[in-house]
Design a protein around this motif. Structure first.
Motif, mmCIF file in Angstrom:
data_model
loop_
_atom_site.group_PDB
_atom_site.id
_atom_site.type_symbol
_atom_site.label_atom_id
_atom_site.label_comp_id
_atom_site.label_asym_id
_atom_site.label_seq_id
_atom_site.Cartn_x
_atom_site.Cartn_y
_atom_site.Cartn_z
ATOM 1 N N GLN A 170 0.824 -1.123 -0.097
ATOM 2 C CA GLN A 170 0.085 0.103 0.055
ATOM 3 C C GLN A 170 0.891 1.432 -0.028
ATOM 4 O O GLN A 170 0.734 2.321 -0.878
ATOM 5 N N ARG A 184 -13.888 -0.815 4.485
ATOM 6 C CA ARG A 184 -14.960 -0.212 4.047
ATOM 7 C C ARG A 184 -15.416 -1.015 2.820
ATOM 8 O O ARG A 184 -16.442 -0.933 2.196
ATOM 9 N N ASN A 237 -7.314 -3.525 1.380
ATOM 10 C CA ASN A 237 -6.863 -2.988 2.654
ATOM 11 C C ASN A 237 -7.639 -1.897 3.281
ATOM 12 O O ASN A 237 -7.474 -1.340 4.303
ATOM 13 N N ASP A 238 -8.889 -1.613 2.659
ATOM 14 C CA ASP A 238 -9.770 -0.757 3.150
ATOM 15 C C ASP A 238 -11.135 -1.611 3.603
ATOM 16 O O ASP A 238 -11.511 -2.399 3.161
#
Length: 207
Positions: A73, A197, A194-195
């Motif tokens: 990331q 949401r 990696n989110d």
């Protein structure tokens, strides 16, 4: 005229960094973000090696995999910052929109769009530098036979040629962009895994 980093300067800095253990870098300019990108590529390389161990405890491999996600990331974030700095220096983006999801290009009519960004090219140059250093070590091993060292020496020369070729392409892209013949954009990576949401598995865990 704003000085932009040449491939020779980038390669020299990246190779010099490999002579010492990796340390986190703070960035305030394009050279700094190139160094940040290189640091995270080095860290990724080390974690990828460790993650492929077959006799390590599962918990260690899990830790390696999570570190890989973090460094990947950060590596991609650095690529975006590099492109932002370069495009701003070249006058090819509206500075007011630079940090947005879709920075507005301000390119002259007739300029060709390059499919790969300058930042992604520098990222590939960094990775090739790591491959070159690792392959060079293979040519110096004393616990293998001559055939192994010779095969690795041939691969080393090919890798060096690939980095040289890519460096020339990067230099030509910047020259063409400065002359109004070409341009590139900031391409947001939008890493979804990696989110919490956006990753469906993490969303499910949070319910």
């Amino acid at each position: 005229m704003i000085a932009l980093p040449s491939s020779a300067e980038v390669i020299a800095a990246q190779d010099a960094a490999l002579a010492s253990p990796p340390v986190p870098v703070e960035a305030t300019d394009v050279q700094g973000w190139v160094a940040v990108n290189h640091f995270h590529n080095r860290s990724l390389w080390a974690q990828e090696d460790l993650a492929r161990r077959t006799q390590a405890p599962d918990a260690e491999i899990v830790a390696n995999k999570r570190a890989i996600d973090r460094h990947n990331q950060a590596r991609n974030d650095a690529i975006e910052r590099i492109d932002e700095f370069l495009l701003s220096a070249l006058g090819l983006v509206d500075s007011a929109t630079l940090a947005s999801a879709l920075p507005r290009s301000t390119v002259p009519p007739g300029a060709r769009l390059n499919s790969e960004t300058a930042g992604s090219m520098l990222d590939r140059i960094s990775i090739l530098g790591l491959k070159i250093a690792a392959m060079r070590e293979q040519t110096q091993r004393q616990d293998v036979d001559d055939a192994h060292r010779q095969a690795c020496a041939e691969r080393l020369e090919r890798l060096k040629q690939q980095r040289s070729d890519l460096g020339r392409c990067y230099d030509e892209l910047l020259a063409d962009a400065r002359a109004g013949r070409a341009y590139f954009k900031v391409y947001r990576q939008f890493k979804m895994y990696n989110d919490p949401r956006l990753n469906p598995a993490l969303v499910a865990e949070s319910k």
